[in-house]
Scaffold this active site. Structure first.
Site, short mmCIF file in Angstrom:
data_model
loop_
_atom_site.label_atom_id
_atom_site.label_comp_id
_atom_site.label_asym_id
_atom_site.label_seq_id
_atom_site.Cartn_x
_atom_site.Cartn_y
_atom_site.Cartn_z
N ARG A 147 -4.78 -2.17 8.91
CA ARG A 147 -5.94 -3.02 8.63
C ARG A 147 -5.59 -4.03 7.56
O ARG A 147 -4.61 -3.90 6.83
CB ARG A 147 -7.15 -2.17 8.21
CG ARG A 147 -6.88 -1.23 7.07
CD ARG A 147 -8.14 -0.46 6.66
NE ARG A 147 -7.81 0.57 5.70
CZ ARG A 147 -7.74 1.88 5.96
NH1 ARG A 147 -8.03 2.34 7.16
NH2 ARG A 147 -7.42 2.74 5.01
N LEU A 148 -6.47 -5.04 7.48
CA LEU A 148 -6.24 -6.16 6.58
C LEU A 148 -6.81 -5.88 5.19
O LEU A 148 -6.37 -6.47 4.20
CB LEU A 148 -6.91 -7.40 7.19
CG LEU A 148 -6.36 -8.78 6.94
CD1 LEU A 148 -4.87 -8.86 7.11
CD2 LEU A 148 -7.05 -9.80 7.85
N SER A 149 -7.81 -4.99 5.10
CA SER A 149 -8.43 -4.65 3.81
C SER A 149 -8.80 -5.89 2.98
O SER A 149 -8.51 -5.96 1.78
CB SER A 149 -7.53 -3.71 3.00
OG SER A 149 -7.30 -2.52 3.71
N THR A 190 -10.73 -6.84 -4.76
CA THR A 190 -12.06 -6.79 -5.40
C THR A 190 -12.67 -5.40 -5.21
O THR A 190 -13.46 -4.95 -6.03
CB THR A 190 -13.01 -7.86 -4.79
OG1 THR A 190 -12.90 -7.81 -3.36
CG2 THR A 190 -12.65 -9.26 -5.25
N GLU A 191 -12.28 -4.71 -4.14
CA GLU A 191 -12.81 -3.36 -3.87
C GLU A 191 -12.12 -2.29 -4.73
O GLU A 191 -12.66 -1.20 -4.90
CB GLU A 191 -12.65 -3.01 -2.39
CG GLU A 191 -13.57 -3.78 -1.46
CD GLU A 191 -13.18 -5.24 -1.28
OE1 GLU A 191 -11.97 -5.55 -1.31
OE2 GLU A 191 -14.08 -6.08 -1.14
N ASN A 192 -10.92 -2.60 -5.22
CA ASN A 192 -10.19 -1.58 -5.99
C ASN A 192 -10.88 -1.25 -7.32
O ASN A 192 -10.59 -0.21 -7.93
CB ASN A 192 -8.73 -2.01 -6.24
CG ASN A 192 -7.86 -1.95 -5.00
OD1 ASN A 192 -6.92 -2.74 -4.84
ND2 ASN A 192 -8.15 -1.02 -4.09
N GLU A 211 1.43 -13.05 12.28
CA GLU A 211 1.95 -11.87 12.96
C GLU A 211 1.78 -10.69 12.01
O GLU A 211 1.96 -10.83 10.80
CB GLU A 211 3.45 -12.06 13.28
CG GLU A 211 3.72 -13.18 14.26
CD GLU A 211 3.14 -12.92 15.64
OE1 GLU A 211 3.15 -11.76 16.09
OE2 GLU A 211 2.64 -13.88 16.27
N ASP A 263 0.83 -1.21 0.00
CA ASP A 263 0.00 0.00 0.00
C ASP A 263 0.87 1.26 0.00
O ASP A 263 2.02 1.24 0.42
CB ASP A 263 -0.92 -0.02 1.24
CG ASP A 263 -2.07 0.96 1.12
OD1 ASP A 263 -2.40 1.38 -0.01
OD2 ASP A 263 -2.64 1.32 2.16
N ARG A 284 2.38 -4.72 6.12
CA ARG A 284 1.62 -3.71 5.39
C ARG A 284 2.44 -2.43 5.32
O ARG A 284 2.81 -1.88 6.36
CB ARG A 284 0.26 -3.43 6.04
CG ARG A 284 -0.52 -2.38 5.22
CD ARG A 284 -1.99 -2.33 5.54
NE ARG A 284 -2.65 -1.42 4.61
CZ ARG A 284 -3.90 -1.54 4.19
NH1 ARG A 284 -4.64 -2.53 4.62
NH2 ARG A 284 -4.41 -0.68 3.33
N HIS A 329 2.11 3.64 -8.96
CA HIS A 329 1.86 2.23 -9.24
C HIS A 329 2.99 1.63 -10.07
O HIS A 329 3.38 0.48 -9.88
CB HIS A 329 0.52 2.06 -9.97
CG HIS A 329 -0.66 2.42 -9.10
ND1 HIS A 329 -0.81 1.92 -7.83
CD2 HIS A 329 -1.72 3.23 -9.31
CE1 HIS A 329 -1.91 2.41 -7.29
NE2 HIS A 329 -2.49 3.22 -8.17
C1 IPE Z 1 -5.22 -2.69 -0.06
O1 IPE Z 1 -4.96 -1.34 -0.23
C2 IPE Z 1 -5.23 -3.36 -1.39
C3 IPE Z 1 -3.93 -3.50 -2.04
C4 IPE Z 1 -2.77 -3.10 -1.56
C5 IPE Z 1 -3.96 -4.16 -3.31
P1 IPE Z 1 -6.15 -0.28 -0.34
O2 IPE Z 1 -5.52 1.06 -0.48
O3 IPE Z 1 -7.09 -0.69 -1.42
O4 IPE Z 1 -6.89 -0.45 1.05
P2 IPE Z 1 -7.73 0.58 1.92
O5 IPE Z 1 -8.71 1.24 0.99
O6 IPE Z 1 -6.75 1.57 2.48
O7 IPE Z 1 -8.36 -0.24 2.99
C1 IPE Z 2 -1.69 0.34 -3.25
O1 IPE Z 2 -1.46 1.69 -3.31
C2 IPE Z 2 -1.89 -0.28 -4.61
C3 IPE Z 2 -3.28 -0.67 -4.87
C4 IPE Z 2 -4.26 -0.62 -4.02
C5 IPE Z 2 -3.58 -1.17 -6.19
P1 IPE Z 2 -2.65 2.73 -3.24
O2 IPE Z 2 -3.07 3.09 -4.62
O3 IPE Z 2 -3.74 2.27 -2.36
O4 IPE Z 2 -1.90 3.97 -2.58
P2 IPE Z 2 -2.49 4.98 -1.50
O5 IPE Z 2 -2.98 4.16 -0.35
O6 IPE Z 2 -3.59 5.74 -2.18
O7 IPE Z 2 -1.32 5.83 -1.16
MG MG Z 3 -4.14 2.45 -0.38
#
Ligand code: IPE
Ligand code: IPE
Ligand code: MG
Length: 244
Positions: A191-193, A67-69, A204, A21, A185, A38
């Site tokens: 969080r586990l997201s 799946t939420e992305n 752990e 993340d 993370r 990215h």
């Molecule tokens: C978790 O990150 C998903 C990935 C790293 C692929 P997100 O950025 O999507 O999670 P949230 O929205 O902070 O929970």
């Molecule tokens: C994680 O980085 C990658 C994916 C979720 C695909 P983010 O895009 O969530 O980056 P932040 O959390 O917005 O910085």
């Molecule tokens: Mg993120």
């Protein structure tokens, strides 16, 4: 270098999961578009994986796309998919050379035919490699995985009294793999997201503020050092031996 530091580690995890993340924030801090974050994040995978393999870590599960992305703006989703499509052949060849077996957890639904084909080719190319397993969680959701398992169990008419944790696990995407010992993370969230919801029950956790593109060998070492200093009890008391 990672290799020189490894003797200090009393315990090295067999399986680590990484929630990669902070790509967007990494880019914003540099005045760059999110997609550049990215791109930099994707380039970082090779470095961290190589360091993991030097520590003898056998399985790495990377959370690449949830799946939420899909709920992000279309431009970002399409940009992410196109970065993946641009690098997958090159990275698969590199992993193959290093003896890495690529696996995918999640669904390929909603993904273009050309990306699907590239994913399939990469899995096929590396399927016999034994040095390390790189499990990519792409279009992955822990709840979706559990629901899908339940659906298949019902469809197959598994008798309720035969449904044990072991049987249930054999219906998950991760069937046959040990649970993650450590979940890292990056990006500072705690969080586990929706990542490995079932499998991480006794993992752990290690969260670090560093954004994923900046997570380097030193950062990995710190995470592994923290892990080696944890006491895993699995609900038992200290003096008792713990299962591996
Ligand atoms: C978790 O990150 C998903 C990935 C790293 C692929 P997100 O950025 O999507 O999670 P949230 O929205 O902070 O929970
Ligand atoms: C994680 O980085 C990658 C994916 C979720 C695909 P983010 O895009 O969530 O980056 P932040 O959390 O917005 O910085
Ligand atoms: Mg993120």
């Amino acid at each position: 270098m990672a290799q020189d530091m490894s003797p200090e580690l009393a315990e090295v995890p067999q399986h680590i999961g990484i929630i990669m993340d902070g790509n967007g924030r990494w880019a914003r801090e540099r005045g760059l578009p999110r997609l550049e974050g990215h791109r930099a994040g994707t380039e970082n995978i090779r470095r961290v994986l190589e360091a993991c393999s030097q520590y003898g870590i056998q399985i790495v599960t990377l959370y690449a796309f949830s799946t939420e992305n899909w709920g992000r703006p279309n431009q970002e989703v399409q940009g992410l998919l196109s970065i993946l499509e641009q690098v997958i052949d090159r990275e698969a060849a590199n992993f193959h050379q290093r003896g890495v077996q690529l696996r995918h957890i999640g669904r390929l639904e909603g993904v273009s035919e050309s990306l699907k084909n590239k994913v399939r080719r990469a899995l096929e190319l590396t399927k016999d490699n034994q040095r390390m397993i790189l499990n990519v969680a792409f279009n992955y959701g822990g709840r979706a995985e559990i629901l899908e398992a339940v659906r298949r169990i019902l469809e197959e008419g598994v008798p309720p009294h035969q449904l044990s944790e072991e049987v249930f696990e054999s219906y998950l995407y991760t069937a046959g793999l040990p649970d993650p010992d450590l979940i890292i993370r990056t990006g500072g969230e705690m969080r586990l997201s929706n990542f490995l919801v079932w499998q991480a029950a006794y993992a752990e956790y290690y969260a670090v503020n560093t954004c994923w593109p900046d997570f380097d060998e030193q950062e990995l070492y710190r995470a592994l050092l923290a892990y080696s200093q944890r006491e895993r009890r699995f609900g038992k008391l200290r003096a008792q031996p713990v299962p591996r």
